[in-house]
Design a protein around this motif. Structure first.
Motif, mmCIF file in Angstrom:
data_model
loop_
_atom_site.group_PDB
_atom_site.id
_atom_site.type_symbol
_atom_site.label_atom_id
_atom_site.label_comp_id
_atom_site.label_asym_id
_atom_site.label_seq_id
_atom_site.Cartn_x
_atom_site.Cartn_y
_atom_site.Cartn_z
ATOM 1 N N GLY A 287 31.119 20.957 37.746
ATOM 2 C CA GLY A 287 30.327 20.703 38.942
ATOM 3 C C GLY A 287 29.771 21.965 39.573
ATOM 4 N N PHE A 288 30.054 23.138 38.979
ATOM 5 C CA PHE A 288 29.544 24.427 39.447
ATOM 6 C C PHE A 288 29.682 25.414 38.294
ATOM 7 C CE2 PHE A 288 34.043 24.235 40.196
ATOM 8 C CZ PHE A 288 34.524 25.495 39.912
ATOM 9 N N ASP A 289 29.131 26.600 38.444
ATOM 10 C CA ASP A 289 29.180 27.611 37.388
ATOM 11 C C ASP A 289 30.563 28.275 37.402
ATOM 12 O OD1 ASP A 289 28.917 29.828 35.714
ATOM 13 O OD2 ASP A 289 26.819 30.156 36.249
ATOM 14 N N VAL A 290 31.464 27.747 36.574
ATOM 15 C CA VAL A 290 32.845 28.220 36.580
ATOM 16 C C VAL A 290 32.935 29.689 36.189
ATOM 17 C CG1 VAL A 290 35.120 27.947 35.522
ATOM 18 C CG2 VAL A 290 33.778 25.920 36.128
ATOM 19 N N ILE A 291 32.260 30.083 35.127
ATOM 20 C CA ILE A 291 32.396 31.439 34.608
ATOM 21 C C ILE A 291 31.941 32.467 35.638
ATOM 22 C CG2 ILE A 291 31.543 33.052 32.854
ATOM 23 C CD1 ILE A 291 31.458 30.655 30.910
ATOM 24 N N LYS A 292 30.773 32.241 36.235
ATOM 25 C CA LYS A 292 30.263 33.178 37.237
ATOM 26 C C LYS A 292 31.164 33.203 38.462
ATOM 27 C CE LYS A 292 26.116 34.265 39.948
ATOM 28 N NZ LYS A 292 24.719 33.850 40.264
ATOM 29 N N THR A 293 31.672 32.026 38.859
ATOM 30 C CA THR A 293 32.536 31.942 40.031
ATOM 31 C C THR A 293 33.818 32.736 39.825
ATOM 32 O OG1 THR A 293 31.661 29.777 40.651
ATOM 33 C CG2 THR A 293 33.831 30.359 41.512
ATOM 34 N N GLN A 295 34.356 35.225 37.718
ATOM 35 C CA GLN A 295 34.046 36.656 37.689
ATOM 36 C C GLN A 295 33.905 37.215 39.096
ATOM 37 O OE1 GLN A 295 30.484 36.608 35.272
ATOM 38 N NE2 GLN A 295 31.622 36.956 33.370
ATOM 39 N N THR A 296 33.218 36.486 39.968
ATOM 40 C CA THR A 296 33.026 36.933 41.342
ATOM 41 C C THR A 296 34.352 36.978 42.096
ATOM 42 O OG1 THR A 296 30.787 36.002 41.377
ATOM 43 C CG2 THR A 296 31.816 36.465 43.508
ATOM 44 N N LEU A 297 35.178 35.948 41.906
ATOM 45 C CA LEU A 297 36.473 35.902 42.591
ATOM 46 C C LEU A 297 37.389 37.028 42.120
ATOM 47 C CD1 LEU A 297 37.089 32.056 42.688
ATOM 48 C CD2 LEU A 297 36.699 33.548 44.653
ATOM 49 N N GLU A 298 37.377 37.338 40.832
ATOM 50 C CA GLU A 298 38.201 38.445 40.337
ATOM 51 C C GLU A 298 37.837 39.747 41.051
ATOM 52 O OE1 GLU A 298 39.336 37.149 35.755
ATOM 53 O OE2 GLU A 298 37.494 38.282 36.129
ATOM 54 N N GLU A 299 36.543 39.960 41.264
ATOM 55 C CA GLU A 299 36.099 41.179 41.938
ATOM 56 C C GLU A 299 36.478 41.162 43.419
ATOM 57 O OE1 GLU A 299 31.924 41.242 41.249
ATOM 58 O OE2 GLU A 299 32.111 41.635 39.086
ATOM 59 N N ARG A 300 36.253 40.030 44.075
ATOM 60 C CA ARG A 300 36.457 39.977 45.523
ATOM 61 C C ARG A 300 37.926 39.868 45.926
ATOM 62 N NH1 ARG A 300 32.270 36.378 48.795
ATOM 63 N NH2 ARG A 300 33.675 37.198 50.417
ATOM 64 N N LEU A 301 38.780 39.490 44.963
ATOM 65 C CA LEU A 301 40.206 39.359 45.266
ATOM 66 C C LEU A 301 41.044 40.476 44.647
ATOM 67 C CD1 LEU A 301 40.571 35.495 44.798
ATOM 68 C CD2 LEU A 301 40.392 36.761 46.957
ATOM 69 N N ALA A 302 40.378 41.483 44.095
ATOM 70 C CA ALA A 302 41.110 42.565 43.417
ATOM 71 C C ALA A 302 41.997 43.351 44.377
ATOM 72 C CB ALA A 302 40.128 43.506 42.735
ATOM 73 N N HIS A 303 41.687 43.304 45.680
ATOM 74 C CA HIS A 303 42.460 44.076 46.653
ATOM 75 C C HIS A 303 43.752 43.384 47.063
ATOM 76 C CE1 HIS A 303 40.292 41.127 49.043
ATOM 77 N NE2 HIS A 303 41.087 41.385 50.077
ATOM 78 N N ILE A 304 43.941 42.145 46.664
ATOM 79 C CA ILE A 304 45.131 41.389 47.061
ATOM 80 C C ILE A 304 46.297 41.764 46.146
ATOM 81 C CG2 ILE A 304 46.156 39.099 47.346
ATOM 82 C CD1 ILE A 304 43.984 39.609 49.359
ATOM 83 N N SER A 305 47.398 42.229 46.718
ATOM 84 C CA SER A 305 48.576 42.566 45.917
ATOM 85 C C SER A 305 49.665 41.510 46.024
ATOM 86 C CB SER A 305 49.139 43.927 46.343
ATOM 87 O OG SER A 305 49.508 43.909 47.706
ATOM 88 N N GLU A 306 49.583 40.641 47.016
ATOM 89 C CA GLU A 306 50.598 39.592 47.178
ATOM 90 C C GLU A 306 50.479 38.578 46.046
ATOM 91 O OE1 GLU A 306 50.395 41.853 50.611
ATOM 92 O OE2 GLU A 306 48.742 40.784 49.649
ATOM 93 N N PRO A 307 51.609 38.006 45.615
ATOM 94 C CA PRO A 307 51.588 37.047 44.502
ATOM 95 C C PRO A 307 51.074 35.673 44.955
ATOM 96 C CG PRO A 307 53.822 37.315 45.300
ATOM 97 C CD PRO A 307 52.987 38.301 46.060
ATOM 98 N N ILE A 308 49.874 35.316 44.523
ATOM 99 C CA ILE A 308 49.239 34.059 44.906
ATOM 100 C C ILE A 308 48.631 33.419 43.659
ATOM 101 C CG2 ILE A 308 47.359 33.015 46.255
ATOM 102 C CD1 ILE A 308 47.739 35.310 48.268
#
Length: 381
Positions: A287-293, A295-308
């Motif tokens: 229902g959306f572009d999974v691959i692009k999404t 990739q974007t989330l990996e970049e924008r969440l790279a600063h999170i060190s907590e286990p989620i």
């Protein structure tokens, strides 16, 4: 509801890994072996005596989560530079020493937390004695580093080629050289570029010593093939409970080694740093572009060190089921929107145009909750 690794091992015993029992040593402030978390390390590729460049790279590795960083010390200028480098970084440094025993002594004097040596190539027992004395005086541990590509001539003549028996014999011979000096603060590695040889050597060594073991597939190659080789070889060993610290050796940015190392440990439930994204490969049902999404989330969440844990699934076939077991989930739907989940529960629809921001905000809020709980617990101790 999201489960912690401990909970999962209790309710799903087939996921339990029984780690090999060994003694514990310290690399600076980082415990290695015993019941300590498996430490992740990398190595700088700057000219070590270029202090600015080396410190800059170490700080990048720290930010990525490195527990330990190794630096090459091939000359007096590099040994002297350690004194300045250690003042600017927080992670303990391992000084990589080959052939010149004096570099090991200088590195210990200048702040190295560990010396990586091959006792057999620094000049015999009398030289080992001097290096051990310096290590003991300055609180350094030692790593015995055996590589399949640099075995002693007599072992190659005895065995005909690099093999597990030869590598283990070399490692234990070097360990005896340290033991003869009444020094036990050492760990051992028996690396090769061949995963088969590496795995066999570590399995054999693990049965013959109680020293902590440093894992790696040496000279594994570039980012893609090196990651695959390392995951096959080191994953095999870690799954068997072998390994107390790891380095993924890649012909790539050293930060990638830390990322791959943590991803490997997260996949086995052995470390939980950062966001673990579960995502589908995508298909015509998405229902959306999974691959692009992703990739974007990996970049924008790279600063999170907590286990989620975060599930990003393109359609409703598997999306709701995966969301039941992750902290946060998003499942694609139709007509330009999808469903958000928190702790397995539906929390409402989100437009595809807003989903990335909504997901990032949800993850950051979860991370803040985890930090607050940790700080409260620490304050109560």
């Amino acid at each position: 509801m999201s489960q912690t690794p401990t909970d999962i091992s209790q309710i799903r015993p087939w996921r339990h890994i029984e780690r090999r029992k060994c003694r514990q040593i310290m690399v600076g402030k980082v415990p290695v072996g015993g019941d300590a978390p498996i430490a992740v390390q990398s190595m700088t590729n700057t000219i070590t005596h270029d202090v600015g460049a080396t410190v800059g790279q170490i700080l990048e590795l720290q930010e990525a989560g490195a527990d330990i960083v190794r630096v090459s010390v091939p000359d007096p200028d590099s040994a002297a530079a350690l004194k300045e480098i250690v003042k600017e970084v927080q992670v303990p440094l391992v000084a990589d020493i080959h052939f010149h025993y004096k570099r090991g002594i200088e590195a210990a004097e200048n702040g190295a937390a560990c010396l990586r040596i091959n006792p057999g190539n620094i000049g015999g027992q009398h030289r080992v004695k001097e290096v051990v004395a310096a290590a003991r005086a300055h609180g350094c541990s030692i790593r015995i580093g055996v590589n399949g590509g640099s075995l002693e001539k007599e072992l190659l003549e005895k065995y005909g080629e690099p093999c597990p028996d030869a590598m283990v014999e070399s490692a234990l011979m070097h360990a005896r050289m340290l033991e003869d000096e009444n020094f036990q603060d050492y760990k051992i590695s028996v690396k090769a570029s061949d995963p088969f040889l590496t795995v066999a050597a570590y399995h054999q060594l693990a049965e013959q010593t109680d020293a902590p073991l440093h894992l790696g597939i040496t000279e594994a190659g570039g980012l893609r093939i090196g990651t695959v080789k390392s995951a096959i070889g080191m994953g095999n060993l870690l799954w068997a409970g072998i390994g107390d610290t790891i380095r993924v050796s890649l012909s790539a940015d050293p930060v990638e080694e830390i990322k791959v190392g943590f991803d490997m440990l997260k996949s086995l439930g052995l470390r939980t740093r950062g966001v673990n994204i579960i995502s589908c490969p995508s298909c015509a049902r998405q229902g959306f572009d999974v691959i692009k999404t992703v990739q974007t989330l990996e970049e924008r969440l790279a600063h999170i060190s907590e286990p989620i844990s975060l599930s990003i699934i393109g359609c409703v076939v598997n999306g709701p089921g995966e969301a039941m077991f992750t902290d946060i989930g998003f499942t694609g739907g139709s007509a330009g929107y999808g469903m958000m989940y928190h702790a397995g529960k539906k929390t409402g629809k989100t437009d595809n145009d807003d989903m990335i921001n909504d997901i990032v905000q949800s993850v950051e809020a979860k991370a803040e909750d985890i930090r607050a709980l940790r700080e409260t617990a620490e304050a109560a101790e």
